[in-house]
Write a protein that holds these residues in place. Structure first.
Motif, PDB file in Angstrom:
ATOM      1  N   SER A 291      28.064  81.724  54.834  1.00 59.51           N
ATOM      2  CA  SER A 291      27.570  82.930  54.179  1.00 59.51           C
ATOM      3  C   SER A 291      27.213  83.948  55.252  1.00 59.51           C
ATOM      4  O   SER A 291      27.028  83.603  56.425  1.00 59.51           O
ATOM      5  N   ASP A 292      27.088  85.186  54.848  1.00 58.19           N
ATOM      6  CA  ASP A 292      26.688  86.244  55.763  1.00 58.19           C
ATOM      7  C   ASP A 292      25.321  85.928  56.380  1.00 58.19           C
ATOM      8  O   ASP A 292      25.105  86.118  57.576  1.00 58.19           O
ATOM      9  N   GLN A 293      24.394  85.422  55.578  1.00 60.51           N
ATOM     10  CA  GLN A 293      23.053  85.100  56.044  1.00 60.51           C
ATOM     11  C   GLN A 293      23.083  83.996  57.102  1.00 60.51           C
ATOM     12  O   GLN A 293      22.451  84.109  58.157  1.00 60.51           O
ATOM     13  N   ASP A 294      23.841  82.920  56.828  1.00 61.05           N
ATOM     14  CA  ASP A 294      23.922  81.817  57.786  1.00 61.05           C
ATOM     15  C   ASP A 294      24.620  82.247  59.068  1.00 61.05           C
ATOM     16  O   ASP A 294      24.233  81.853  60.166  1.00 61.05           O
TER      17      ASP A 294
ATOM     18  N   LYS B 254      24.708  85.242  60.480  1.00 61.77           N
ATOM     19  CA  LYS B 254      23.844  86.078  61.303  1.00 61.77           C
ATOM     20  C   LYS B 254      22.827  85.242  62.073  1.00 61.77           C
ATOM     21  O   LYS B 254      22.564  85.498  63.256  1.00 61.77           O
TER      22      LYS B 254
ATOM     23  N   ASP C 297      16.554  87.270  59.014  1.00 58.71           N
ATOM     24  CA  ASP C 297      16.125  86.249  58.059  1.00 58.71           C
ATOM     25  C   ASP C 297      16.330  84.863  58.676  1.00 58.71           C
ATOM     26  O   ASP C 297      17.468  84.426  58.869  1.00 58.71           O
TER      27      ASP C 297
END
Length: 254
Positions: A205-208, A210, A230
């Motif tokens: 995912s984009d979050q992971d 980053k 985050d």
């Protein structure tokens, strides 16, 4: 003449663009004609090496085109390490230059990024099993000031990638697994990891991405907090063993 000088002259004679003058001065004229055999064997060995390391790239362009690309690469990027497993590091950059300069490759804009993924798989396969760093539990022993300088460490076999092409689906399709390729996204995020022995590709995912990318680039917890990254997924990556330890900012990893 010392053995080392014989070896150097032989290597120079085999190297693309090298000179055979020194070697020919050491052998009988009839033996000099055998150099072409050695040169061809060297070319074939390095071509086979590239084909094994970049099998998807090979499939995408076909046998004849890949042989031409490999020959050109071998001529312009001679082998400098005796370990064949280390040969091909700059092949993705070489392919990118080909794509930018040859109109025939216009529709293969993703080829260089596919090769980058394949090189990551190669590195993952031969990566060390562990890092020389402190265990996660030892963070509890640090002072509050030291927490700012904590640099989390990712296992050596793990690589975090970003692409403008759906590399995961392309890779999956070449594993003979059915997968619809979705070109709707602007950016795609993926990882390479060895689990337990074979390197595998997984989407992120984009979050992971980053978070893991920041860790892979050596950002400290303090630096990540300052730019309000985050960090909520961190615990899951520690549990999975991807984040395997830590060092303090400025501490050397040997």
């Amino acid at each position: 003449m010392r053995l080392a000088q014989w070896q150097e002259s032989f290597i120079d004679a085999l190297r693309q663009g090298g000179s055979d003058e020194a070697l020919l001065s050491l052998v009988e004229p009839a033996q000099g004609s055998r150099l072409d055999v050695y040169r061809n064997n060297s070319l074939q060995a390095l071509t086979a090496c590239l084909s094994l390391t970049f099998p998807i790239s090979h499939e995408l362009v076909g046998e004849a085109c890949f042989s031409w690309l490999a020959s050109d690469y071998i001529q312009t990027h001679p082998m400098i390490d005796s370990n064949l497993n280390c040969y091909g590091e700059t092949f993705p950059l070489f392919l990118q230059e080909i794509i930018e300069n040859w109109p025939e490759f216009e529709k293969l804009g993703y080829l260089a990024e596919v090769a980058t993924l394949e090189w990551s798989l190669q590195l993952s396969y031969y990566a060390a099993d562990s890092l020389d760093c402190q265990q996660i539990a030892q963070i509890a022993e640090l002072s509050e000031e030291q927490h700012h300088d904590v640099v989390m460490r990712i296992r050596p076999d793990i690589f975090i990638l970003k692409s403008s092409f759906p590399l995961y689906e392309i890779w999956l399709a070449h594993q003979h697994e059915s997968s619809a390729i979705d070109y709707s996204s602007v950016e795609y995020f993926l990882s390479v990891s060895r689990d337990p022995f074979k390197p595998m590709v997984k989407p992120l995912s984009d979050q992971d991405f980053k978070l893991l990318d920041a860790i892979a680039r050596g950002e400290s917890l303090g630096e990540m907090a300052e730019r309000e990254l985050d960090m909520s997924p961190l615990q899951q990556w520690i549990v999975r063993g991807w984040v395997c330890g830590f060092t303090l900012k400025g501490q050397c990893i040997c």
